[in-house]
Enzyme design. Structure first.
Site, PDB file in Angstrom:
ATOM      1  N   ASP A  38       0.861  -1.176   0.000  1.00 47.44           N
ATOM      2  CA  ASP A  38       0.000   0.000   0.000  1.00 47.44           C
ATOM      3  C   ASP A  38       0.899   1.228   0.000  1.00 47.44           C
ATOM      4  O   ASP A  38       1.805   1.341   0.831  1.00 47.44           O
ATOM      5  CB  ASP A  38      -0.890  -0.027   1.251  1.00 47.44           C
ATOM      6  CG  ASP A  38      -1.994   1.013   1.233  1.00 47.44           C
ATOM      7  OD1 ASP A  38      -1.699   2.176   0.872  1.00 47.44           O
ATOM      8  OD2 ASP A  38      -3.125   0.676   1.590  1.00 47.44           O
ATOM      9  N   HIS A  53     -10.556  -6.096  -2.026  1.00 50.63           N
ATOM     10  CA  HIS A  53      -9.163  -6.188  -1.599  1.00 50.63           C
ATOM     11  C   HIS A  53      -9.064  -6.468  -0.111  1.00 50.63           C
ATOM     12  O   HIS A  53      -9.939  -6.121   0.663  1.00 50.63           O
ATOM     13  CB  HIS A  53      -8.366  -4.932  -1.964  1.00 50.63           C
ATOM     14  CG  HIS A  53      -8.905  -3.645  -1.440  1.00 50.63           C
ATOM     15  ND1 HIS A  53     -10.039  -3.042  -1.939  1.00 50.63           N
ATOM     16  CD2 HIS A  53      -8.450  -2.830  -0.464  1.00 50.63           C
ATOM     17  CE1 HIS A  53     -10.262  -1.907  -1.299  1.00 50.63           C
ATOM     18  NE2 HIS A  53      -9.309  -1.761  -0.386  1.00 50.63           N
ATOM     19  N   HIS A  90      -6.589  -5.994   3.216  1.00 44.54           N
ATOM     20  CA  HIS A  90      -5.468  -5.277   3.817  1.00 44.54           C
ATOM     21  C   HIS A  90      -4.761  -6.218   4.782  1.00 44.54           C
ATOM     22  O   HIS A  90      -5.412  -6.816   5.647  1.00 44.54           O
ATOM     23  CB  HIS A  90      -5.957  -4.072   4.642  1.00 44.54           C
ATOM     24  CG  HIS A  90      -6.581  -2.990   3.852  1.00 44.54           C
ATOM     25  ND1 HIS A  90      -5.887  -1.876   3.425  1.00 44.54           N
ATOM     26  CD2 HIS A  90      -7.862  -2.814   3.428  1.00 44.54           C
ATOM     27  CE1 HIS A  90      -6.709  -1.070   2.778  1.00 44.54           C
ATOM     28  NE2 HIS A  90      -7.902  -1.619   2.761  1.00 44.54           N
TER      29      HIS A  90
END
Length: 129
Positions: free
Chosen positions: A29, A93, A95
Protein backbone atom coordinates in the site's frame (compact mmCIF):
# COMPACT_ATOMS: atom_id res chain seq x y z
CA UNK A 1 -14.39 2.32 -16.06
CA UNK A 2 -11.42 0.40 -14.66
CA UNK A 3 -10.55 0.72 -10.99
CA UNK A 4 -7.09 1.90 -9.96
CA UNK A 5 -6.35 -1.73 -9.03
CA UNK A 6 -7.27 -2.94 -12.52
CA UNK A 7 -4.89 -0.32 -13.91
CA UNK A 8 -2.18 -1.70 -11.61
CA UNK A 9 -2.93 -5.27 -12.76
CA UNK A 10 -2.71 -4.14 -16.41
CA UNK A 11 0.61 -2.36 -15.81
CA UNK A 12 -0.84 1.09 -16.51
CA UNK A 13 0.09 2.24 -12.99
CA UNK A 14 3.24 0.99 -11.23
CA UNK A 15 3.19 -0.79 -7.88
CA UNK A 16 5.58 -2.31 -5.38
CA UNK A 17 4.65 -5.88 -6.27
CA UNK A 18 5.31 -8.64 -3.79
CA UNK A 19 3.91 -11.58 -5.74
CA UNK A 20 1.19 -12.64 -8.12
CA UNK A 21 -0.31 -15.67 -9.72
CA UNK A 22 -2.90 -16.09 -12.46
CA UNK A 23 -5.77 -14.91 -10.22
CA UNK A 24 -4.32 -12.63 -7.51
CA UNK A 25 -1.81 -9.86 -6.93
CA UNK A 26 -0.14 -8.64 -3.71
CA UNK A 27 1.55 -5.25 -3.50
CA UNK A 28 2.53 -2.70 -0.87
CA UNK A 29 0.00 0.00 0.00
CA UNK A 30 1.54 3.36 -1.00
CA UNK A 31 -0.29 5.09 1.86
CA UNK A 32 0.43 2.52 4.59
CA UNK A 33 -0.90 2.35 8.13
CA UNK A 34 2.37 0.64 9.09
CA UNK A 35 5.55 -0.44 7.33
CA UNK A 36 4.67 -3.52 5.28
CA UNK A 37 0.95 -2.71 4.84
CA UNK A 38 0.06 -4.93 1.89
CA UNK A 39 -2.97 -5.24 -0.37
CA UNK A 40 -4.07 -8.57 -1.84
CA UNK A 41 -6.52 -8.34 -4.72
CA UNK A 42 -8.21 -10.61 -7.21
CA UNK A 43 -7.22 -9.83 -10.79
CA UNK A 44 -10.87 -10.01 -11.74
CA UNK A 45 -12.47 -6.64 -11.03
CA UNK A 46 -15.28 -7.29 -8.55
CA UNK A 47 -16.56 -4.43 -6.41
CA UNK A 48 -17.48 -6.23 -3.18
CA UNK A 49 -15.65 -9.14 -1.62
CA UNK A 50 -18.85 -11.08 -0.91
CA UNK A 51 -19.92 -10.71 -4.55
CA UNK A 52 -16.98 -12.97 -5.47
CA UNK A 53 -17.87 -16.57 -6.20
CA UNK A 54 -16.88 -18.95 -3.43
CA UNK A 55 -13.84 -20.42 -5.19
CA UNK A 56 -12.36 -17.00 -6.00
CA UNK A 57 -13.06 -15.77 -2.45
CA UNK A 58 -11.44 -18.81 -0.82
CA UNK A 59 -8.51 -18.51 -3.20
CA UNK A 60 -8.03 -14.87 -2.20
CA UNK A 61 -7.98 -15.86 1.47
CA UNK A 62 -5.43 -18.64 0.80
CA UNK A 63 -3.27 -16.25 -1.23
CA UNK A 64 -3.53 -13.59 1.50
CA UNK A 65 -2.52 -16.13 4.15
CA UNK A 66 0.69 -16.98 2.27
CA UNK A 67 1.54 -13.31 1.91
CA UNK A 68 0.75 -12.63 5.59
CA UNK A 69 3.11 -15.41 6.71
CA UNK A 70 5.92 -13.94 4.58
CA UNK A 71 5.08 -10.45 5.81
CA UNK A 72 5.35 -11.52 9.45
CA UNK A 73 8.77 -13.09 8.73
CA UNK A 74 9.93 -9.81 7.18
CA UNK A 75 8.51 -7.00 9.29
CA UNK A 76 8.90 -7.24 13.08
CA UNK A 77 5.39 -7.22 14.55
CA UNK A 78 3.18 -8.88 17.15
CA UNK A 79 0.81 -10.12 14.44
CA UNK A 80 -0.54 -9.32 11.00
CA UNK A 81 -3.99 -7.75 11.09
CA UNK A 82 -6.55 -8.34 8.35
CA UNK A 83 -9.19 -5.89 7.19
CA UNK A 84 -11.65 -5.85 4.33
CA UNK A 85 -13.22 -2.44 4.03
CA UNK A 86 -13.37 -1.58 0.36
CA UNK A 87 -15.01 1.83 0.46
CA UNK A 88 -12.14 3.75 -1.14
CA UNK A 89 -11.64 1.56 -4.24
CA UNK A 90 -14.50 -0.32 -5.97
CA UNK A 91 -12.40 -3.49 -6.32
CA UNK A 92 -12.37 -6.21 -3.65
CA UNK A 93 -9.16 -6.19 -1.60
CA UNK A 94 -7.66 -7.49 1.63
CA UNK A 95 -5.47 -5.28 3.82
CA UNK A 96 -2.62 -7.08 5.62
CA UNK A 97 -1.13 -4.79 8.28
CA UNK A 98 1.82 -5.63 10.53
CA UNK A 99 0.62 -4.69 14.04
CA UNK A 100 2.42 -3.72 17.19
CA UNK A 101 -0.43 -1.56 18.53
CA UNK A 102 -4.13 -1.10 17.79
CA UNK A 103 -3.68 2.37 16.28
CA UNK A 104 -1.99 0.78 13.27
CA UNK A 105 -5.35 -0.74 12.33
CA UNK A 106 -7.34 2.51 12.49
CA UNK A 107 -6.53 3.85 9.00
CA UNK A 108 -5.80 7.28 10.50
CA UNK A 109 -2.09 7.29 11.27
CA UNK A 110 0.01 6.71 8.19
CA UNK A 111 3.74 6.10 7.78
CA UNK A 112 5.96 7.45 5.02
CA UNK A 113 8.50 5.38 3.12
CA UNK A 114 10.84 6.38 0.31
CA UNK A 115 10.69 4.72 -3.11
CA UNK A 116 13.85 2.79 -2.20
CA UNK A 117 12.37 1.63 1.13
CA UNK A 118 9.25 0.38 -0.69
CA UNK A 119 11.36 -1.49 -3.26
CA UNK A 120 13.63 -3.13 -0.67
CA UNK A 121 10.64 -4.10 1.48
CA UNK A 122 8.69 -5.64 -1.42
CA UNK A 123 11.71 -7.76 -2.40
CA UNK A 124 12.30 -8.82 1.21
CA UNK A 125 8.69 -10.00 1.64
CA UNK A 126 8.83 -11.78 -1.70
CA UNK A 127 11.99 -13.51 -0.53
CA UNK A 128 10.10 -14.94 2.44
CA UNK A 129 7.32 -16.48 0.36
Amino acid sequence: MSSIFTKIINGEIPCYKITEDENYLAFLDVNPNAKGHTLCIPKQEINKIFDMDEALYLGLMQFSRKVAIALEKTVPCKRVGVAVIGLEVPHAHVHLIPLNEMDEMRFQNKVALSKEEFEVLAKAIEGNL
